[in-house]
Design an enzyme around this catalytic site. Structure first.
Site, PDB file in Angstrom:
ATOM      1  NE  ARG A  81      56.832  40.537  38.751  1.00 56.34           N
ATOM      2  CZ  ARG A  81      56.115  41.073  39.750  1.00 56.34           C
ATOM      3  NH1 ARG A  81      56.694  41.575  40.800  1.00 56.34           N
ATOM      4  NH2 ARG A  81      54.804  41.095  39.683  1.00 56.34           N
ATOM      5  NE  ARG A 128      44.899  42.772  45.838  1.00 58.64           N
ATOM      6  CZ  ARG A 128      46.016  42.042  45.830  1.00 58.64           C
ATOM      7  NH1 ARG A 128      46.343  41.308  46.855  1.00 58.64           N
ATOM      8  NH2 ARG A 128      46.820  42.084  44.786  1.00 58.64           N
ATOM      9  CE  LYS A 152      51.065  44.344  47.795  1.00 55.01           C
ATOM     10  NZ  LYS A 152      51.087  44.887  46.418  1.00 55.01           N
ATOM     11  NE  ARG A 194      47.334  41.892  39.768  1.00 57.46           N
ATOM     12  CZ  ARG A 194      48.527  41.644  40.314  1.00 57.46           C
ATOM     13  NH1 ARG A 194      49.607  41.804  39.599  1.00 57.46           N
ATOM     14  NH2 ARG A 194      48.612  41.249  41.552  1.00 57.46           N
ATOM     15  NE  ARG A 235      51.900  36.835  40.030  1.00 58.66           N
ATOM     16  CZ  ARG A 235      51.737  37.680  41.044  1.00 58.66           C
ATOM     17  NH1 ARG A 235      52.691  37.861  41.929  1.00 58.66           N
ATOM     18  NH2 ARG A 235      50.615  38.342  41.182  1.00 58.66           N
TER      19      ARG A 235
HETATM   20  P1  AMP Z   1      48.941  39.236  44.627  1.00 62.61           P
HETATM   21  O1  AMP Z   1      49.840  38.071  44.570  1.00 62.61           O
HETATM   22  O2  AMP Z   1      48.784  39.796  46.018  1.00 62.61           O
HETATM   23  O3  AMP Z   1      49.302  40.300  43.637  1.00 62.61           O
HETATM   24  O4  AMP Z   1      47.476  38.713  44.227  1.00 62.61           O
HETATM   25  C1  AMP Z   1      47.218  38.133  42.961  1.00 62.61           C
HETATM   26  C2  AMP Z   1      45.713  38.126  42.694  1.00 62.61           C
HETATM   27  O5  AMP Z   1      45.044  37.337  43.695  1.00 62.61           O
HETATM   28  C3  AMP Z   1      45.030  39.486  42.758  1.00 62.61           C
HETATM   29  O6  AMP Z   1      45.121  40.203  41.541  1.00 62.61           O
HETATM   30  C4  AMP Z   1      43.590  39.075  43.086  1.00 62.61           C
HETATM   31  O7  AMP Z   1      42.950  38.568  41.941  1.00 62.61           O
HETATM   32  C5  AMP Z   1      43.793  37.916  44.043  1.00 62.61           C
HETATM   33  N1  AMP Z   1      43.880  38.382  45.449  1.00 62.61           N
HETATM   34  C6  AMP Z   1      44.972  38.311  46.269  1.00 62.61           C
HETATM   35  N2  AMP Z   1      44.713  38.833  47.481  1.00 62.61           N
HETATM   36  C7  AMP Z   1      43.411  39.258  47.432  1.00 62.61           C
HETATM   37  C8  AMP Z   1      42.559  39.903  48.362  1.00 62.61           C
HETATM   38  N3  AMP Z   1      42.994  40.240  49.604  1.00 62.61           N
HETATM   39  N4  AMP Z   1      41.287  40.180  47.976  1.00 62.61           N
HETATM   40  C9  AMP Z   1      40.839  39.848  46.737  1.00 62.61           C
HETATM   41  N5  AMP Z   1      41.595  39.252  45.806  1.00 62.61           N
HETATM   42  C10 AMP Z   1      42.877  38.943  46.134  1.00 62.61           C
END
Ligand code: AMP
Length: 192
Positions: free
Chosen positions: A127, A88, A13, A146, A135
């Site tokens: 990665r 989400r 994404k 996740r 990360r």
């Molecule tokens: P991402 O970079 O989108 O993979 O997000 C990394 C982490 O941030 C996720 O595993 C969640 O812990 C938190 N996170 C990001 N976006 C959301 C969201 N829309 N709702 C809840 N937690 C989020």
């Protein structure tokens, strides 16, 4: 234009969002990036979010919605926004709709990037091997958590958007270029 990119962690994404930003002049709104930024700045929100993120769980809806609201207004002053990693949960999707009604806007496209989940673990391992700045949530164990969260909490928003006629699906296992061109076909070179 308002575009939502949906898909499990590792689906690509972020990569596609960056490309769409450059190509169409859209503003990328990544709630994950906003949270990482808060962690880097050491804010209260960042401190609270870090352990949740490291565990592969979801940060509370109210926190996420508060973060996105003001940026949605700002982003919309330009050509439009790509929502990456948001919504989400079903609550986030419904609240987003309510915000957009207030702004007299609607969602143009929701693009689900479908991937083979067996392959995701390989991507994550790769990665991690390629990057020195791994990360904290980029490990196979956290990925599994996740993915579980994705199925339990995020996947239910797919039928929500399908019922609204907003959903398109792309095969996220193709090359980055092929995924990009499938997304461009959906957007259809639409003026933004
Ligand atoms: P991402 O970079 O989108 O993979 O997000 C990394 C982490 O941030 C996720 O595993 C969640 O812990 C938190 N996170 C990001 N976006 C959301 C969201 N829309 N709702 C809840 N937690 C989020």
């Amino acid at each position: 234009m308002i575009l939502i990119l949906l898909g499990p962690p590792g689906a690509g994404k972020g990569t596609q969002a960056t490309r769409l930003m450059d190509k169409y002049g859209l503003v990328q709104l990544s709630t994950g990036d906003m949270l990482r930024d808060a962690i880097a700045k050491g804010t209260e929100l960042g401190k609270k979010a870090k352990s949740i993120m490291d565990a592969g769980k979801l940060v509370e809806d109210s926190i996420i919605l508060g973060m996105i609201r003001e940026r949605l207004v700002d982003g919309n002053r330009k050509n439009g926004v790509i929502l990456d990693g948001f919504p989400r949960t079903l609550t986030q999707a419904e609240e987003l709709d309510a915000m957009l009604v207030d702004m007299e806007l609607g969602i143009d496209h929701v693009i689900e990037m479908q991937v083979d989940e067996q392959m995701l673990a390989d991507r994550i391992v790769k990665r991690a091997a390629e990057s020195e700045q791994v990360r904290d949530d980029d490990t196979v164990e956290v990925l599994q958590q996740r993915l579980k969260v994705y199925h339990d909490s995020t996947a239910p928003i797919i039928p929500y958007y399908r019922d609204k006629g907003a959903l398109s699906v792309v095969d996220g296992m193709q090359t980055i270029e092929s995924v990009a061109s499938a997304i461009d076909d959906i957007i259809g070179g639409q003026e933004v």
